[in-house]
Scaffold this motif. Structure first.
Motif, PDB file in Angstrom:
ATOM      1  N   LEU B  98      -6.018   2.850  -3.661  1.00 23.08           N
ATOM      2  CA  LEU B  98      -7.414   2.469  -3.455  1.00 23.08           C
ATOM      3  C   LEU B  98      -7.670   2.081  -1.999  1.00 23.08           C
ATOM      4  CD1 LEU B  98     -10.065   2.051  -5.038  1.00 23.08           C
ATOM      5  CD2 LEU B  98      -9.469  -0.375  -5.163  1.00 23.08           C
ATOM      6  N   LEU B  99      -6.752   1.317  -1.419  1.00 23.20           N
ATOM      7  CA  LEU B  99      -6.928   0.867  -0.039  1.00 23.20           C
ATOM      8  C   LEU B  99      -7.055   2.065   0.904  1.00 23.20           C
ATOM      9  CD1 LEU B  99      -6.935  -1.472   2.025  1.00 23.20           C
ATOM     10  CD2 LEU B  99      -4.473  -1.104   2.269  1.00 23.20           C
ATOM     11  N   THR B 100      -6.159   3.046   0.725  1.00 25.77           N
ATOM     12  CA  THR B 100      -6.211   4.227   1.574  1.00 25.77           C
ATOM     13  C   THR B 100      -7.540   4.943   1.430  1.00 25.77           C
ATOM     14  OG1 THR B 100      -3.874   4.441   1.070  1.00 25.77           O
ATOM     15  CG2 THR B 100      -4.912   6.276   2.235  1.00 25.77           C
ATOM     16  N   ARG B 101      -7.988   5.032   0.185  1.00 19.54           N
ATOM     17  CA  ARG B 101      -9.260   5.739  -0.035  1.00 19.54           C
ATOM     18  C   ARG B 101     -10.431   4.986   0.603  1.00 19.54           C
ATOM     19  NH1 ARG B 101      -9.051   7.156  -6.051  1.00 19.54           N
ATOM     20  NH2 ARG B 101      -6.805   7.187  -5.717  1.00 19.54           N
ATOM     21  N   ILE B 102     -10.367   3.659   0.550  1.00 16.15           N
ATOM     22  CA  ILE B 102     -11.421   2.867   1.199  1.00 16.15           C
ATOM     23  C   ILE B 102     -11.383   3.100   2.706  1.00 16.15           C
ATOM     24  CG2 ILE B 102     -12.145   0.512   1.746  1.00 16.15           C
ATOM     25  CD1 ILE B 102     -11.253  -0.281  -1.079  1.00 16.15           C
ATOM     26  N   ILE B 103     -10.178   3.119   3.272  1.00 19.27           N
ATOM     27  CA  ILE B 103     -10.044   3.355   4.717  1.00 19.27           C
ATOM     28  C   ILE B 103     -10.615   4.734   5.072  1.00 19.27           C
ATOM     29  CG2 ILE B 103      -8.419   3.689   6.609  1.00 19.27           C
ATOM     30  CD1 ILE B 103      -6.595   1.648   5.266  1.00 19.27           C
ATOM     31  N   GLU B 104     -10.269   5.731   4.261  1.00 23.40           N
ATOM     32  CA  GLU B 104     -10.758   7.082   4.544  1.00 23.40           C
ATOM     33  C   GLU B 104     -12.285   7.145   4.488  1.00 23.40           C
ATOM     34  OE1 GLU B 104      -8.578   9.453   1.810  1.00 23.40           O
ATOM     35  OE2 GLU B 104      -6.824   9.543   3.128  1.00 23.40           O
TER      36      GLU B 104
END
Lengths: 253, 284
Positions: B98-104
């Protein structure tokens, strides 16, 4: 029972990718200074097995294993440092895989990462490894050229030399001749026969004739299962299992 | 009869596709032609190296050129390391969660924010809150934030286009993760990263809105002495000449535009040369 001739011991090894079994409960050993050929059709777990031995499977997040693999009586997952393990267990990939840098730097890649930066020492290593992989005569005058300029067969011998530069004890060959012409293949096979005097070799191949030509013992994998392992001569003349017989006589694969 | 129709259809389709493509070239050629024809007459050594005089109606644009140069250099210093490091993190280290997707998502949205909003953001954060004042520092930081998503995206693509085999070979030779990235991945991604960086910097050089509130001086006929100084900059100078100062010779405006476009085209050409040089060398 500790048998010091047994370089690698595989005990109840089961491997899955995202829950799908790739290798089922394998039990066997690899002897020191032998060439163990591994044959079997596609998706039979051959490459999976190789990539377990140097823990390259660790890179795949879907990979899971159970059971034990011992190299020099030490569990590769619990007792070995993974980077030390990969230096001890070299790998030659199916397609020639030189890095797009000079021949010299390809060979120096492993030693440099290992902390060797002395130019003289590196030059010695490069020369020794190229000689051991029978590439020295062809490459000695072009060490600074890009490795991509070598022919496919030369590139594959370069990859063998690159592995040797780390002074490994075991070398894994993953269908090393699948992209090569017969003459290049013969050179690689000659190299392997010479290398087994010092190293333990495991050769995965789709070419049963090649397995017969170079292996001391041969293991037959089918659908993730080790069907049979025996002296090469026996496997190819009087296999115990009907499935082995079927495969080597060309009924599947 | 039927064959004839098909042939005609082929010709019509070709004509319209070709015409549409031609439409792309026309504005570019026109813009450059107009700027050159009207601006080249003022272009001389004095114009490039002298201070502006008599309320910018005469003299040169030297401080604006220098100011733009400082701003681009500052942007490079802040944006390139952060951009490359976060691209390495996202491409090589981060797990799909989820964190990576938020960053993206944040990166994609950051790239879509209008540049004037960046200007306002820079004013609020760097000029006022961090008390940098209207300065080269504040302007560079604002521009850096603006180009970050572009640099990150270009760097990520460059990193991901490095074949998986290189990584596997490196690991199989006992290299650690960082050694693998440093020696087997980064060198082969660098041309792509540099190309992306140069393109984004040339965008930074041409932006007006982000520097409007954060650094740009209306009329400052001297060179900045520190990073806390205000500075003139080419795009803002052009805006000023065109709208804020009465009775300016049209040639001065077009001359300024010509210098700005020349710098940007020059930078883009460098990027193209780098890319084609490494593409010719690339053998995988």
């Amino acid at each position: 029972m500790v048998n010091t001739d047994q370089k690698i011991q595989i005990q109840n090894l089961t491997v899955t990718y995202a829950g799908v079994p790739a290798l089922k409960n394998a039990n066997f050993f690899v002897q020191e200074n032998e060439i163990l050929g591994i044959i079997g059709p596609a998706n039979s777990g051959k490459t999976t097995f190789l990539r377990t031995l140097n823990r390259l499977n660790d890179l795949d997040p879907r990979y899971q294993y159970s059971g034990e693999v011992l190299i020099d009586q030490k569990d590769i997952y619990r007792k070995w440092n993974v980077f030390e393990l990969r230096k001890k267990v070299g790998m030659v990939f199916a397609l020639p895989s030189p890095l797009p840098i000079s021949i010299f730097e390809n060979l120096a890649y492993g030693p440099r990462r290992d902390g060797i930066s002395n130019r003289k020492r590196l030059e010695e290593i490069v020369e020794q490894s190229l000689k051991a992989a029978f590439l020295w005569d062809e490459a000695k005058d072009r060490l600074q050229e890009s490795a991509m300029k070598l022919s496919g067969g030369q590139q594959q011998r370069l990859c063998i030399a690159r592995t040797l530069a780390l002074e490994p004890e075991v070398i894994l060959f993953d269908e090393p001749c699948s992209g090569l012409d017969p003459i290049s293949t013969a050179k690689i096979e000659d190299a392997m026969r010479e290398l087994k005097k010092k190293y333990t070799l495991i050769l995965v191949t789709n070419n049963t004739k090649q397995a017969a030509r170079v292996s001391d013992r041969v293991a037959f994998f089918l659908m993730g299962e080790l069907v049979e392992i025996d002296q090469a001569q026996k496997i190819f003349t009087i296999p115990k299992d009907k499935r082995t017989e079927g495969y080597i006589s060309g009924r599947y694969g | 009869m039927k064959l004839g129709n098909a042939k005609l259809e082929e010709k019509v389709v070709f004509f319209f596709l070709f015409l549409s493509t031609l439409m792309i070239v026309v504005p570019v050629v026109l813009v450059i032609a107009v700027i050159i024809s009207r601006g080249s007459s003022v272009l001389n050594w004095e114009f490039l190296t002298a201070m502006p005089r008599s309320g910018m109606r005469a003299g040169g644009i030297f401080p604006a050129i220098v100011g733009t140069f400082y701003l681009v250099a500052g942007t490079l210093i802040f944006a390139l390391p952060i951009g490359i490091f976060s691209a390495i993190y996202l491409s090589e280290y981060s797990k799909r969660n989820l964190l990576t997707r938020i960053i993206e998502l944040a990166i994609v949205n950051l790239a879509g924010v209008p540049s004037v909003v960046y200007g306002l953001f820079g004013l609020g954060l760097f000029v006022v809150f961090l008390k940098f004042g209207a300065s080269i520092l504040a302007g560079s930081l604002t521009l850096a934030v603006m180009v970050l998503p572009v640099i990150i995206t270009a760097s990520r693509e460059a990193l991901q286009s490095v074949p998986k085999t290189f990584r596997e070979v490196s690991y199989s030779l006992g290299a650690t993760k960082w050694q693998t990235i440093r020696h087997a991945v980064l060198p082969h991604a660098l041309p792509g990263i540099l190309t992306g960086a140069i393109l984004s910097l040339s965008r930074a050089a041409g932006e007006t809105a982000p520097i409007l509130f954060t650094v740009a001086a209306f009329y400052l006929p001297r060179l900045p002495k520190s990073v806390f100084d205000q500075a003139m900059a080419l795009p803002y100078h052009l805006y000023v000449l065109s709208t804020q100062v009465p009775n300016v010779r049209l040639e001065l405006q077009y001359g300024t535009a010509l210098v700005l476009v020349g710098l940007i085209v020059g930078a883009n050409l460098i990027a193209v040369v780098i890319r084609s040089y490494f593409r010719a060398k690339k053998q995988w």
